[in-house]
Design a protein around this motif. Structure first.
Motif, PDB file in Angstrom:
ATOM      1  N   ILE A  63       0.851  -1.193   0.000  1.00  0.00           N
ATOM      2  CA  ILE A  63       0.000   0.000   0.000  1.00  0.00           C
ATOM      3  C   ILE A  63       0.890   1.247   0.000  1.00  0.00           C
ATOM      4  N   GLY A  64       2.001   1.183   0.714  1.00  0.00           N
ATOM      5  CA  GLY A  64       2.983   2.270   0.676  1.00  0.00           C
ATOM      6  C   GLY A  64       3.564   2.463  -0.718  1.00  0.00           C
ATOM      7  N   VAL A  65       3.729   1.375  -1.450  1.00  0.00           N
ATOM      8  CA  VAL A  65       4.194   1.459  -2.843  1.00  0.00           C
ATOM      9  C   VAL A  65       3.148   2.193  -3.684  1.00  0.00           C
ATOM     10  N   ILE A  66       1.880   1.870  -3.459  1.00  0.00           N
ATOM     11  CA  ILE A  66       0.810   2.548  -4.194  1.00  0.00           C
ATOM     12  C   ILE A  66       0.805   4.038  -3.851  1.00  0.00           C
ATOM     13  N   GLU A  67       1.025   4.374  -2.588  1.00  0.00           N
ATOM     14  CA  GLU A  67       1.128   5.792  -2.209  1.00  0.00           C
ATOM     15  C   GLU A  67       2.280   6.463  -2.952  1.00  0.00           C
ATOM     16  N   ALA A  68       3.405   5.775  -3.043  1.00  0.00           N
ATOM     17  CA  ALA A  68       4.554   6.332  -3.768  1.00  0.00           C
ATOM     18  C   ALA A  68       4.219   6.547  -5.243  1.00  0.00           C
ATOM     19  N   LEU A  69       3.503   5.589  -5.844  1.00  0.00           N
ATOM     20  CA  LEU A  69       3.099   5.741  -7.243  1.00  0.00           C
ATOM     21  C   LEU A  69       2.165   6.936  -7.409  1.00  0.00           C
ATOM     22  N   TRP A  70       1.188   7.074  -6.503  1.00  0.00           N
ATOM     23  CA  TRP A  70       0.292   8.236  -6.560  1.00  0.00           C
ATOM     24  C   TRP A  70       1.078   9.524  -6.371  1.00  0.00           C
ATOM     25  N   ASP A  71       2.070   9.502  -5.510  1.00  0.00           N
ATOM     26  CA  ASP A  71       2.892  10.679  -5.270  1.00  0.00           C
ATOM     27  C   ASP A  71       3.575  11.126  -6.563  1.00  0.00           C
ATOM     28  N   VAL A  72       4.078  10.187  -7.329  1.00  0.00           N
ATOM     29  CA  VAL A  72       4.718  10.522  -8.609  1.00  0.00           C
ATOM     30  C   VAL A  72       3.686  10.999  -9.624  1.00  0.00           C
ATOM     31  N   VAL A  73       2.555  10.312  -9.695  1.00  0.00           N
ATOM     32  CA  VAL A  73       1.497  10.704 -10.640  1.00  0.00           C
ATOM     33  C   VAL A  73       1.053  12.134 -10.386  1.00  0.00           C
ATOM     34  N   LEU A  74       0.933  12.514  -9.135  1.00  0.00           N
ATOM     35  CA  LEU A  74       0.418  13.831  -8.782  1.00  0.00           C
ATOM     36  C   LEU A  74       1.505  14.902  -8.690  1.00  0.00           C
ATOM     37  N   ALA A  75       2.772  14.515  -8.839  1.00  0.00           N
ATOM     38  CA  ALA A  75       3.895  15.438  -8.667  1.00  0.00           C
ATOM     39  C   ALA A  75       3.871  16.612  -9.632  1.00  0.00           C
ATOM     40  N   ASP A  76       3.456  16.380 -10.867  1.00  0.00           N
ATOM     41  CA  ASP A  76       3.466  17.453 -11.864  1.00  0.00           C
ATOM     42  C   ASP A  76       2.138  18.208 -11.932  1.00  0.00           C
ATOM     43  N   GLY A  77       1.203  17.868 -11.036  1.00  0.00           N
ATOM     44  CA  GLY A  77      -0.073  18.572 -10.987  1.00  0.00           C
ATOM     45  C   GLY A  77      -1.082  18.130 -12.022  1.00  0.00           C
ATOM     46  N   VAL A  78      -0.729  17.129 -12.836  1.00  0.00           N
ATOM     47  CA  VAL A  78      -1.629  16.652 -13.886  1.00  0.00           C
ATOM     48  C   VAL A  78      -1.860  15.162 -13.673  1.00  0.00           C
ATOM     49  N   ARG A  79      -3.127  14.791 -13.599  1.00  0.00           N
ATOM     50  CA  ARG A  79      -3.474  13.374 -13.454  1.00  0.00           C
ATOM     51  C   ARG A  79      -3.919  12.861 -14.816  1.00  0.00           C
ATOM     52  N   ASP A  80      -3.010  12.220 -15.505  1.00  0.00           N
ATOM     53  CA  ASP A  80      -3.218  11.773 -16.879  1.00  0.00           C
ATOM     54  C   ASP A  80      -3.917  10.411 -16.901  1.00  0.00           C
ATOM     55  N   ALA A  81      -4.708  10.178 -17.943  1.00  0.00           N
ATOM     56  CA  ALA A  81      -5.435   8.913 -18.095  1.00  0.00           C
ATOM     57  C   ALA A  81      -4.476   7.726 -18.212  1.00  0.00           C
ATOM     58  N   ASP A  82      -3.366   7.895 -18.915  1.00  0.00           N
ATOM     59  CA  ASP A  82      -2.395   6.800 -19.046  1.00  0.00           C
ATOM     60  C   ASP A  82      -1.771   6.451 -17.694  1.00  0.00           C
ATOM     61  N   GLU A  83      -1.495   7.473 -16.891  1.00  0.00           N
ATOM     62  CA  GLU A  83      -0.959   7.225 -15.554  1.00  0.00           C
ATOM     63  C   GLU A  83      -1.990   6.494 -14.693  1.00  0.00           C
ATOM     64  N   ASN A  84      -3.242   6.934 -14.763  1.00  0.00           N
ATOM     65  CA  ASN A  84      -4.307   6.276 -14.001  1.00  0.00           C
ATOM     66  C   ASN A  84      -4.438   4.808 -14.387  1.00  0.00           C
ATOM     67  N   THR A  85      -4.395   4.542 -15.686  1.00  0.00           N
ATOM     68  CA  THR A  85      -4.529   3.168 -16.171  1.00  0.00           C
ATOM     69  C   THR A  85      -3.380   2.302 -15.676  1.00  0.00           C
ATOM     70  N   LEU A  86      -2.159   2.807 -15.784  1.00  0.00           N
ATOM     71  CA  LEU A  86      -1.004   2.041 -15.329  1.00  0.00           C
ATOM     72  C   LEU A  86      -1.034   1.852 -13.815  1.00  0.00           C
ATOM     73  N   LEU A  87      -1.463   2.854 -13.092  1.00  0.00           N
ATOM     74  CA  LEU A  87      -1.530   2.724 -11.645  1.00  0.00           C
ATOM     75  C   LEU A  87      -2.565   1.680 -11.241  1.00  0.00           C
ATOM     76  N   ARG A  88      -3.700   1.675 -11.917  1.00  0.00           N
ATOM     77  CA  ARG A  88      -4.723   0.662 -11.627  1.00  0.00           C
ATOM     78  C   ARG A  88      -4.179  -0.742 -11.917  1.00  0.00           C
ATOM     79  N   LEU A  89      -3.468  -0.899 -13.036  1.00  0.00           N
ATOM     80  CA  LEU A  89      -2.860  -2.189 -13.372  1.00  0.00           C
ATOM     81  C   LEU A  89      -1.836  -2.594 -12.316  1.00  0.00           C
ATOM     82  N   ALA A  90      -0.973  -1.668 -11.938  1.00  0.00           N
ATOM     83  CA  ALA A  90       0.063  -1.963 -10.953  1.00  0.00           C
ATOM     84  C   ALA A  90      -0.561  -2.367  -9.619  1.00  0.00           C
TER      85      ALA A  90
END
Length: 147
Positions: free
Chosen positions: A97-124
């Protein structure tokens, strides 16, 4: 001579790609999610280095070196499964779950939540065995620290 060439050409992909350890796998997964939207932003690179340093007790130089190694590994990796398998095999559920938090942290780092990032995060998350509810709660925790 032709036998060796044929053997290399027909060898399974897994024989040519080394299995990463959990630390390198996490770094490569962070890089993969940052690159998934086609914009590997400096904010994402800095966030990856910060996450790696904090999670593994590394100096900034060591974290940057690990990320650099992970960038090379990620570029060669045929799929995301190898990274998630190494993490899932080496890390308890709560830490995943901490890994998932780290992934979300990177996804949200640039201020843009992209569909490709969301899809990969859901897969991961799925490959790591983390359910949607826990992933959503992880995202909310990360968002709470950003705003």
């Amino acid at each position: 001579m032709f036998g060796d060439l044929l053997k290399r050409l027909t060898a399974p992909e897994t024989d040519r790609f080394p299995e990463p350890d959990a630390q390198l796998a996490l770094a490569a997964l962070l890089v993969r999610i940052a690159r998934s939207d086609g914009d590997y932003a400096t904010e994402e690179v800095a966030r990856i280095d910060k996450i790696l340093a904090k999670r593994h007790g590394l100096t900034p130089f060591e974290a940057a070196k690990l990320r650099s190694d992970a960038e090379k590994l990620e570029a060669q990796a045929p799929d995301t499964v190898r990274f998630t398998r190494a993490i899932k095999d080496g890390v308890e559920y709560e830490d995943r779950i901490g890994v998932i938090e780290a992934l979300w942290d990177v996804v949200l780092a640039d201020g843009v939540r992209d569909a490709d990032e969301n899809t990969l995060l859901r897969l991961a998350a799925n490959l790591l065995g983390v359910n949607d509810r826990d992933s959503a709660l992880a995202r909310q925790r990360v968002e709470a620290t950003l705003y």
